[in-house]
Design a protein around this motif. Structure first.
Motif, PDB file in Angstrom:
ATOM      1  N   UNK A 155       0.900  -1.352  -0.023  1.00 26.76           N
ATOM      2  CA  UNK A 155       0.022  -0.131  -0.140  1.00 26.76           C
ATOM      3  C   UNK A 155       0.922   1.261  -0.013  1.00 26.76           C
ATOM      4  N   UNK A 156       0.308   2.461  -0.273  1.00 22.91           N
ATOM      5  CA  UNK A 156       1.273   3.375  -0.324  1.00 22.91           C
ATOM      6  C   UNK A 156       1.201   4.023   1.039  1.00 22.91           C
ATOM      7  N   UNK A 157       2.271   4.717   1.516  1.00 18.40           N
ATOM      8  CA  UNK A 157       2.368   5.076   2.904  1.00 18.40           C
ATOM      9  C   UNK A 157       2.176   6.520   2.981  1.00 18.40           C
ATOM     10  N   UNK A 158       3.039   7.252   4.008  1.00 18.34           N
ATOM     11  CA  UNK A 158       3.052   8.541   4.210  1.00 18.34           C
ATOM     12  C   UNK A 158       3.914   9.148   3.015  1.00 18.34           C
ATOM     13  N   UNK A 159       4.200  10.496   2.919  1.00 17.18           N
ATOM     14  CA  UNK A 159       5.117  11.240   2.263  1.00 17.18           C
ATOM     15  C   UNK A 159       6.366  10.622   2.409  1.00 17.18           C
ATOM     16  N   UNK A 160       6.611  10.284   3.368  1.00 23.13           N
ATOM     17  CA  UNK A 160       8.056   9.900   3.437  1.00 23.13           C
ATOM     18  C   UNK A 160       8.453   8.504   3.183  1.00 23.13           C
ATOM     19  N   UNK A 161       7.420   7.738   2.998  1.00 23.69           N
ATOM     20  CA  UNK A 161       7.548   6.251   2.526  1.00 23.69           C
ATOM     21  C   UNK A 161       8.176   5.812   1.246  1.00 23.69           C
TER      22      UNK A 161
END
Length: 258
Positions: A155-161
């Motif tokens: 899944x896509x995470x936070x902006x820093x993932x």
């Protein structure tokens, strides 16, 4: 609605008949040919819906020997990015390996990693939620028979993932064409293990392949931790993928976490 047929499979048994099947109509596979009968009548069919309330496994713990880099070919398996590792014909024991104990009191069983592929959306669901994609590490026994699969929900995470596993695969952008194959050298399959906590928390069960002929006898390991990727990485996966999720199957003789 017009049926979308993404793949042609040659029916087993040398009949010479091309059998068409589609993921969108996975509930009909068992009716297409007797060779796909397990898709309809099997007692350990995959994928399944997993439950957080059911806890995690304390048995069949996998032990990894993924230390050595491998060379392989990145390509599209017809539904998304995949990679097949190089090895001498008929020789699998030189590949990265994993061991686990199938039954208490038995010696550990060793299986060998032949490659990986991605499904989008995910095959397995957790409490009914289906991740945007799922990575499968496919293992065979010493004779090359499929035996075990590691599954990583994506899944896509936070902006820093960002996934370092995908960072090591810049050729991913060339994977939409099924005929294109890119050689990848010094690939380290263990890199992705760190991103899901080294499989210290997982579900396991007795299952099957998730495409026809739905062969059973597959030991599944599904990481509880999600493999979080960056937005651009997620978009790259989805751009190079076609719908490839089988309908979740009813629980029967799967022996989840047993």
């Amino acid at each position: 609605m017009q049926q979308r047929l993404h793949k042609r499979m040659e029916a087993p048994g040398g009949t010479g008949n091309s059998v068409k099947w589609a993921y969108e109509e996975s509930n009909r596979w068992g009716y297409l040919t007797d060779d796909f009968a397990l898709c309809q009548i099997g007692t350990q069919q995959s994928p399944i819906d997993l439950k957080l309330s059911g806890g995690i496994s304390h048995t069949h713990c996998p032990r990894f020997n993924y230390s050595n880099p491998v060379t392989g070919h990145l390509h599209n398996w017809g539904y998304g990015p995949s990679m097949t590792f190089n090895h001498p014909k008929g020789k699998y024991t030189c590949l990265p390996s994993m061991s686990f104990q199938e039954k208490a009191g038995q010696a550990n069983e060793t299986v060998y990693l032949t490659g990986w592929h991605i499904h989008a959306p995910a095959d397995h669901t957790v409490e009914g939620y289906r991740s945007r994609a799922e990575l499968h590490f496919v293992h065979v026994d010493a004779k090359g028979k499929p035996r075990a699969v590691l599954a990583f929900r994506i899944d896509p995470g936070t902006c820093d993932s960002r996934s370092s596993f995908l960072d090591d695969l810049p050729e991913l952008v060339h994977c939409k064409d099924m005929k294109t194959m890119k050689t990848v050298k010094n690939f380290m399959p263990k890199a992705v293990l760190a991103e899901v906590g080294w499989f210290h928390e997982f579900w396991t069960y007795k299952g099957s392949l998730t495409s026809p002929p739905c062969t059973e006898g597959i030991r599944w390991f599904v990481a509880r931790n999600v493999l979080y990727v960056g937005d651009k990485q997620m978009q790259d996966i989805l751009y190079h993928s076609k719908y490839a999720a089988r309908e979740t199957q009813e629980i029967w003789q799967h022996q989840i976490n047993v």
